[in-house]
Design a protein around this motif. Structure first.
Motif, mmCIF file in Angstrom:
data_model
loop_
_atom_site.group_PDB
_atom_site.id
_atom_site.type_symbol
_atom_site.label_atom_id
_atom_site.label_comp_id
_atom_site.label_asym_id
_atom_site.label_seq_id
_atom_site.Cartn_x
_atom_site.Cartn_y
_atom_site.Cartn_z
ATOM 1 N N ALA A 290 0.861 -1.187 0.000
ATOM 2 C CA ALA A 290 0.000 0.000 0.000
ATOM 3 C C ALA A 290 0.897 1.236 0.000
ATOM 4 C CB ALA A 290 -0.909 -0.011 1.211
ATOM 5 N N LYS A 291 1.053 1.855 -1.190
ATOM 6 C CA LYS A 291 1.934 3.031 -1.263
ATOM 7 C C LYS A 291 1.375 4.124 -0.374
ATOM 8 C CE LYS A 291 3.511 2.064 -5.902
ATOM 9 N NZ LYS A 291 2.317 1.580 -6.619
ATOM 10 N N SER A 292 0.040 4.153 -0.297
ATOM 11 C CA SER A 292 -0.562 5.015 0.716
ATOM 12 C C SER A 292 -1.709 4.231 1.327
ATOM 13 C CB SER A 292 -1.093 6.299 0.087
ATOM 14 O OG SER A 292 -2.250 6.017 -0.664
ATOM 15 N N PHE A 293 -1.965 4.480 2.584
ATOM 16 C CA PHE A 293 -3.107 3.861 3.264
ATOM 17 C C PHE A 293 -3.644 4.943 4.189
ATOM 18 C CE2 PHE A 293 -4.817 -0.380 4.688
ATOM 19 C CZ PHE A 293 -5.872 0.184 5.394
ATOM 20 N N ASP B 51 -13.136 17.734 -0.499
ATOM 21 C CA ASP B 51 -12.832 18.859 0.399
ATOM 22 C C ASP B 51 -13.473 18.675 1.770
ATOM 23 O OD1 ASP B 51 -11.333 20.042 -1.522
ATOM 24 O OD2 ASP B 51 -12.981 21.274 -2.309
ATOM 25 N N GLY B 52 -14.389 17.711 1.871
ATOM 26 C CA GLY B 52 -15.022 17.437 3.171
ATOM 27 C C GLY B 52 -14.068 16.803 4.168
ATOM 28 N N ILE B 53 -12.908 16.351 3.676
ATOM 29 C CA ILE B 53 -11.943 15.702 4.579
ATOM 30 C C ILE B 53 -11.070 16.771 5.237
ATOM 31 C CG2 ILE B 53 -9.946 14.126 4.665
ATOM 32 C CD1 ILE B 53 -12.761 12.789 4.262
ATOM 33 N N GLY B 54 -11.091 16.783 6.563
ATOM 34 C CA GLY B 54 -10.356 17.817 7.293
ATOM 35 C C GLY B 54 -9.197 17.285 8.121
ATOM 36 N N ALA B 55 -9.073 15.976 8.204
ATOM 37 C CA ALA B 55 -7.993 15.401 9.022
ATOM 38 C C ALA B 55 -7.775 13.963 8.564
ATOM 39 C CB ALA B 55 -8.380 15.412 10.497
ATOM 40 N N ALA B 56 -6.555 13.463 8.746
ATOM 41 C CA ALA B 56 -6.282 12.089 8.277
ATOM 42 C C ALA B 56 -5.104 11.483 9.020
ATOM 43 C CB ALA B 56 -6.001 12.097 6.775
ATOM 44 N N GLU C 258 -3.084 17.949 3.218
ATOM 45 C CA GLU C 258 -1.965 17.001 3.024
ATOM 46 C C GLU C 258 -2.489 15.647 2.546
ATOM 47 O OE1 GLU C 258 1.069 18.786 6.444
ATOM 48 O OE2 GLU C 258 -0.369 17.231 6.968
ATOM 49 N N ALA C 259 -3.621 15.241 3.103
ATOM 50 C CA ALA C 259 -4.195 13.955 2.696
ATOM 51 C C ALA C 259 -4.604 14.003 1.226
ATOM 52 C CB ALA C 259 -5.390 13.612 3.575
ATOM 53 N N ARG C 260 -5.175 15.130 0.783
ATOM 54 C CA ARG C 260 -5.594 15.257 -0.623
ATOM 55 C C ARG C 260 -4.386 15.267 -1.560
ATOM 56 N NH1 ARG C 260 -9.741 17.672 1.682
ATOM 57 N NH2 ARG C 260 -8.606 19.587 2.090
ATOM 58 N N GLU C 261 -3.274 15.791 -1.072
ATOM 59 C CA GLU C 261 -2.066 15.758 -1.902
ATOM 60 C C GLU C 261 -1.650 14.295 -2.160
ATOM 61 O OE1 GLU C 261 1.665 17.957 -0.748
ATOM 62 O OE2 GLU C 261 0.093 19.512 -0.652
ATOM 63 N N VAL C 262 -1.776 13.466 -1.132
ATOM 64 C CA VAL C 262 -1.430 12.051 -1.285
ATOM 65 C C VAL C 262 -2.516 11.330 -2.091
ATOM 66 C CG1 VAL C 262 -0.915 9.903 -0.053
ATOM 67 C CG2 VAL C 262 -0.282 12.092 0.965
ATOM 68 N N GLU D 247 -12.351 9.329 -10.858
ATOM 69 C CA GLU D 247 -11.331 9.965 -11.712
ATOM 70 C C GLU D 247 -9.927 9.497 -11.358
ATOM 71 O OE1 GLU D 247 -12.054 14.180 -11.396
ATOM 72 O OE2 GLU D 247 -14.059 13.866 -12.276
ATOM 73 N N HIS D 248 -9.594 9.559 -10.070
ATOM 74 C CA HIS D 248 -8.262 9.102 -9.640
ATOM 75 C C HIS D 248 -8.449 7.876 -8.774
ATOM 76 C CE1 HIS D 248 -6.067 12.758 -10.744
ATOM 77 N NE2 HIS D 248 -7.184 13.387 -10.424
ATOM 78 N N VAL D 249 -8.065 6.725 -9.288
ATOM 79 C CA VAL D 249 -8.140 5.536 -8.427
ATOM 80 C C VAL D 249 -7.020 5.658 -7.396
ATOM 81 C CG1 VAL D 249 -8.036 3.021 -8.348
ATOM 82 C CG2 VAL D 249 -9.074 4.156 -10.307
ATOM 83 N N PRO D 250 -7.337 5.576 -6.101
ATOM 84 C CA PRO D 250 -6.298 5.740 -5.073
ATOM 85 C C PRO D 250 -5.167 4.719 -5.219
ATOM 86 C CG PRO D 250 -8.490 5.774 -4.079
ATOM 87 C CD PRO D 250 -8.671 5.380 -5.519
ATOM 88 N N ALA D 251 -3.995 5.110 -4.736
ATOM 89 C CA ALA D 251 -2.831 4.221 -4.841
ATOM 90 C C ALA D 251 -2.867 3.121 -3.781
ATOM 91 C CB ALA D 251 -1.557 5.046 -4.682
ATOM 92 N N GLY D 252 -3.771 3.259 -2.822
ATOM 93 C CA GLY D 252 -3.884 2.249 -1.766
ATOM 94 C C GLY D 252 -5.240 2.379 -1.103
ATOM 95 N N PRO D 253 -5.490 1.579 -0.076
ATOM 96 C CA PRO D 253 -6.785 1.646 0.602
ATOM 97 C C PRO D 253 -7.066 3.023 1.216
ATOM 98 C CG PRO D 253 -5.653 -0.373 1.178
ATOM 99 C CD PRO D 253 -4.667 0.468 0.418
ATOM 100 N N VAL D 254 -8.332 3.351 1.242
ATOM 101 C CA VAL D 254 -8.810 4.562 1.905
ATOM 102 C C VAL D 254 -9.882 4.122 2.888
ATOM 103 C CG1 VAL D 254 -10.063 6.731 1.613
ATOM 104 C CG2 VAL D 254 -8.341 6.057 -0.080
ATOM 105 N N TYR D 255 -9.769 4.610 4.109
ATOM 106 C CA TYR D 255 -10.656 4.166 5.179
ATOM 107 C C TYR D 255 -11.338 5.394 5.770
ATOM 108 C CZ TYR D 255 -11.656 1.782 9.701
ATOM 109 O OH TYR D 255 -12.236 1.245 10.817
ATOM 110 N N PHE D 256 -12.668 5.304 5.890
ATOM 111 C CA PHE D 256 -13.419 6.365 6.563
ATOM 112 C C PHE D 256 -13.945 5.768 7.866
ATOM 113 C CE2 PHE D 256 -14.075 7.268 1.924
ATOM 114 C CZ PHE D 256 -13.264 8.394 1.866
#
Ligand SMILES: Cc1cc2nc3c(=O)[nH]c(=O)nc-3n(C[C@H](O)[C@H](O)[C@H](O)COP(=O)(O)OP(=O)(O)OC[C@H]3O[C@@H](n4cnc5c(N)ncnc54)[C@H](O)[C@@H]3O)c2cc1C
Length: 420
Positions: A143-146, A192-197, A182-186, A291-300
């Motif tokens: 997972a390049k990013s998780f 934009d609803g994401i405020g912390a990660a 920072e999370a959106r950069e990764v 549009e952009h398939v994430p490079a790794g898992p994303v968890y909410f």
């Protein structure tokens, strides 16, 4: 090719259940020169092993019963759109499960169970690497990013607290604390609803359906018979061996049998002294394009939604529905997951869903799997991994195969004794 040295234990073993756990056990039995037959009533990966999130995340593999789950559960379990659901009328098995689960949802019990997981988590990847080295033709992705993503810092505090507990229990997991930007950069797919990660390091993921089919192919190529459409209705211990009877009336003898029937484990295991209830914790998933398939898992975590890239699509999974495994897919749950994910993902078409799926996590009241010998020295259980049967399936198979072949229980399996 399997090793050819002759094993001191059983020579012919049947594995019932062609999910991750059963097939991994079959593969590692073959490593020890044992001849294997795998039986499944429906097909390869027909149970929970297909539509799950495919996370190989030993860093956050923890027991399900814990104080926060209980607090959350009592507050919201009765709403059909809640991520944890218990039907208003529970049957006897569910009541037993819930009573046990509640008893185990204390901080002290969590720590004890966590100590049981840690030695397994440390070795989980070793078993995947053995399968790869042994020719299983499927990729485990680093997972390049998780990313665990939240609307607010306050929501994030829950996972930070959990990570602190995991760490103080003795498990290593490296992570970074990120702002929303920072999370959106990764992961540009975060809205934009994401405020912390939080970004977790050192984890992996797979396409679970593809992986388990590749494992089945490898087991077959190494000489096993795969009997699909074979529903085992009775296991007879005959002293010198076991006799399996299927619903079609077929009757076959083996030296030993492994029950790897997932959420249905109790049906066959109970008469061999396994009293722990295995309850279906049903989860749902579907896949979407974005549009952009994430490079790794994303968890909410606040929404309890787990996303995993599968090629050019994203699998979106969630829900914990404590309910009969045979109940039909409940569309309200699919919609609840879609609505929870919609505001958190950017450029995603959550209305164009494919592969809608429901499957049952095999959950135990104490949050620990059942792995090892039953009352019969010829009947073994392998299951009850709840949320973590993909991450821990291969190592389960490796250690159980060692126990079956040598007659000695590996230390890691002590806490998972099926007769506890
Ligand atoms: C939404 C969701 C997301 C998940 N995400 C993850 C994740 O990211 N990572 C992770 O580690 N885990 C995850 N899990 C959990 C994981 O999917 C399960 O723990 C795992 O798949 C269990 O595997 P198994 O082989 O024990 O059971 P199963 O895959 O359910 O296999 C059992 C098999 O036994 C067969 N069977 C049953 N009874 C009989 C019988 N009498 N005769 C013959 N055959 C029989 C069934 O047909 C089935 O094929 C998730 C689960 C869900 C639902």
């Amino acid at each position: 090719m399997p090793a050819t040295e002759s094993a001191p234990g059983p020579q012919r073993v049947a594995v019932i259940g062609a999910g991750m756990v059963g097939l991994a056990t079959a593969w590692f039995l073959q490593e020890r020169g044992i001849q294997v037959t795998v039986l499944d009533r429906t097909g390869v990966a027909a149970g929970a092993s297909w539509g799950n999130a495919g996370w190989l995340t030993p860093g956050i593999t923890t027991p399900l019963p814990e104080p926060a789950v209980l607090r959350y559960g009592l507050r919201a379990v009765l709403s059909p759109s809640s991520p944890v659901y218990v039907p208003p009328r529970a049957d006897a098995r569910l009541l037993r499960f819930l009573a046990g689960f509640t008893r185990h949802s204390t901080a002290a019990k969590w720590r004890t169970a966590m100590r049981a997981y840690i030695p397994m988590n440390r070795r989980a990847f070793e078993a995947f690497d053995a399968l790869t080295a042994g020719g299983v033709d499927a990729t485990t992705h680093e997972a390049k990013s998780f990313i665990a993503a939240y609307r607010t810092e306050a929501e994030r505090a829950v996972l930070l607290d959990e990570l602190a507990h995991i760490h103080s229990a003795g498990q290593e997991i490296e992570f970074d604390v990120l702002t929303g930007a920072e999370a959106r950069e990764v992961e540009p797919s975060l809205s934009d609803g994401i405020g912390a990660a939080i970004r977790l390091h050192g984890q992996r993921f797979i396409n679970p359906g593809e992986y388990v089919h590749a494992l089945a192919e490898s087991v077959r190529a190494r000489g096993a018979a795969l009997e699909i459409g074979a529903e085992v209705v009775t296991v007879h211990d005959e002293g010198a061996g076991v006799r399996l009877v299927t619903s079609a009336g077929a009757d076959e003898r083996y030296d030993a049998v492994v029950l790897a029937t997932g959420t249905w484990l109790g049906d066959l295991a109970q008469r061999f002294g396994v009293r722990t209830v295995v309850q279906a914790g049903r989860g749902y998933s579907f896949s979407i394009q974005l549009e952009h398939v994430p490079a790794g898992p994303v968890y909410f975590p606040a929404q309890r939604v787990a996303c995993t890239p599968l090629g050019d699509r994203l699998r979106v999974a969630g829900m914990m529905e404590f309910r009969n495994a045979e109940a039909p897919l409940d569309r309200r749950r699919v919609l609840a997951i879609a609505e929870a994910a919609r505001p958190l993902l950017r450029g995603a078409d959550v209305d164009a869903r494919a592969d809608e799926w429901v499957g049952s996590r095999p959950c135990t009241p104490d949050g620990l799997p059942l792995i090892g010998r039953t009352r019969s020295p010829r009947v073994f259980a392998a299951g009850g991994h709840g949320m973590w049967g993909i991450t821990l399936g291969p190592l389960t198979g490796k250690l159980l195969a060692e126990q079956i072949a040598t007659g000695r229980q590996p230390a890691e399996l002590h806490p998972f004794d099926p007769l506890r």
